[in-house]
Design a protein around this motif. Structure first.
Motif, PDB file in Angstrom:
ATOM      1  N   LEU A  30       0.827  -1.210   0.000  1.00 37.52           N
ATOM      2  CA  LEU A  30       0.000   0.000   0.000  1.00 37.52           C
ATOM      3  C   LEU A  30       0.860   1.258   0.000  1.00 37.52           C
ATOM      4  N   VAL A  76      -3.174   4.905   2.379  1.00 37.27           N
ATOM      5  CA  VAL A  76      -1.820   5.400   2.612  1.00 37.27           C
ATOM      6  C   VAL A  76      -1.527   6.614   1.739  1.00 37.27           C
ATOM      7  N   LEU A  77      -2.199   6.722   0.601  1.00 36.64           N
ATOM      8  CA  LEU A  77      -2.004   7.871  -0.282  1.00 36.64           C
ATOM      9  C   LEU A  77      -2.213   9.176   0.472  1.00 36.64           C
ATOM     10  N   SER A 117      -6.410   4.774  -7.048  1.00 35.85           N
ATOM     11  CA  SER A 117      -5.410   5.193  -6.053  1.00 35.85           C
ATOM     12  C   SER A 117      -6.057   5.921  -4.886  1.00 35.85           C
ATOM     13  N   GLY A 133       1.058   4.094  -2.893  1.00 34.79           N
ATOM     14  CA  GLY A 133       0.405   5.277  -2.336  1.00 34.79           C
ATOM     15  C   GLY A 133       1.069   6.579  -2.694  1.00 34.79           C
ATOM     16  N   ASN A 184      -6.720   3.961  -1.821  1.00 32.89           N
ATOM     17  CA  ASN A 184      -5.577   3.546  -1.006  1.00 32.89           C
ATOM     18  C   ASN A 184      -5.419   4.520   0.159  1.00 32.89           C
TER      19      ASN A 184
END
Length: 253
Positions: free
Chosen positions: A178, A204-205, A199, A182, A202
């Protein structure tokens, strides 16, 4: 609050860092330096600036987040797993120490190690690329909250795991991928529209984007959304830890 108990657990866990200095500090810093050489130097020379920032400098916040997230999780999970594995966890649970004080000791030590590592990597990055931090206070805030949040997640993993394989499962097969996907090494604006949408799923992005904003004043998503996402992670992790101690899940067996 039993400050002496919290300090005893915290000191013991921090002492483990100095006993394993190469594994805890030196190895992650060397690994990150290799990322700077390969991505920042070799690959970065072939990539134009992103949002007016050189590629080598652009990946610095992402690399710091990569190490902070993975090390926070690993430090906290190992820190609580080994007392369970050896049976010494029952000494802590039977002592006149509240559950919150136990968590503060273990998670506080893991978060401290990760913040130290993040700052060391930040200093190391200065040898490879020119750095600027537009919002240093926000940078420290993002770093501390993220380290504390993922130390809580690691603590949960350490309580949940009953084998070494399970201990490594979440960090290696979930968190690390991730982080790589990210926006650590790229902006999602460089992706096709379909992958940009994916994306955004996600989580963590949002952490990487918020941390990058504190450096350069620009990110893939709004800094407000990034901060809210971190606080959601923190709230869920704290609620989960409270539930584990209240029910005795994986502790009384």
């Amino acid at each position: 609050m039993n400050i002496h108990a919290v300090r005893a657990i915290y000191t013991f866990e921090m002492a483990r860092t100095w006993r394993t200095l190469f594994q805890s500090i030196v190895s992650p810093v060397v690994t990150t330096s290799l990322y700077f050489i390969v991505f920042g130097g070799a690959i970065g020379s072939q990539i134009n600036e992103i949002d007016g920032i050189s590629y080598g400098a652009y990946i610095v916040p992402g690399l710091i987040m990569l190490m902070v997230l993975t090390q926070s999780t690993s430090n906290a999970s190992f820190g609580i797993y080994f007392p369970k594995f050896s049976g010494t966890i029952y000494e802590v649970l039977s002592a006149p120490v509240s559950h919150y004080e136990v968590v503060m000791g273990y998670v506080g030590a893991a978060a401290t190690k990760s913040v130290m590592l993040g700052l060391i990597i930040l200093a190391t990055a200065g040898f490879f690329v020119p750095l600027e931090i537009a919002h240093p206070v926000w940078m420290l805030l993002f770093l501390v909250i993220t380290a504390f949040t993922f130390s809580l997640i690691g603590f949960i993993i350490g309580l949940w795991a009953d084998t070494f394989e399970k201990l490594q499962f979440v960090p290696l097969l979930i968190i690390t991928p991730l982080v790589f996907l990210g926006g650590t090494f790229y902006s999602i604006d460089m992706l096709p529209s379909t992958w940009q949408t994916l994306s955004l799923l996600n989580p963590v992005l949002y952490l990487v984007s918020g941390f990058r904003w504190s450096f350069y004043g620009a990110g893939d998503v709004s800094v407000v959304v990034s901060l809210l996402m971190i606080l959601v992670f923190l709230t869920v992790a704290m609620a989960t830890v409270a539930w584990i101690f209240r029910t005795g899940y994986r502790l009384r067996a």
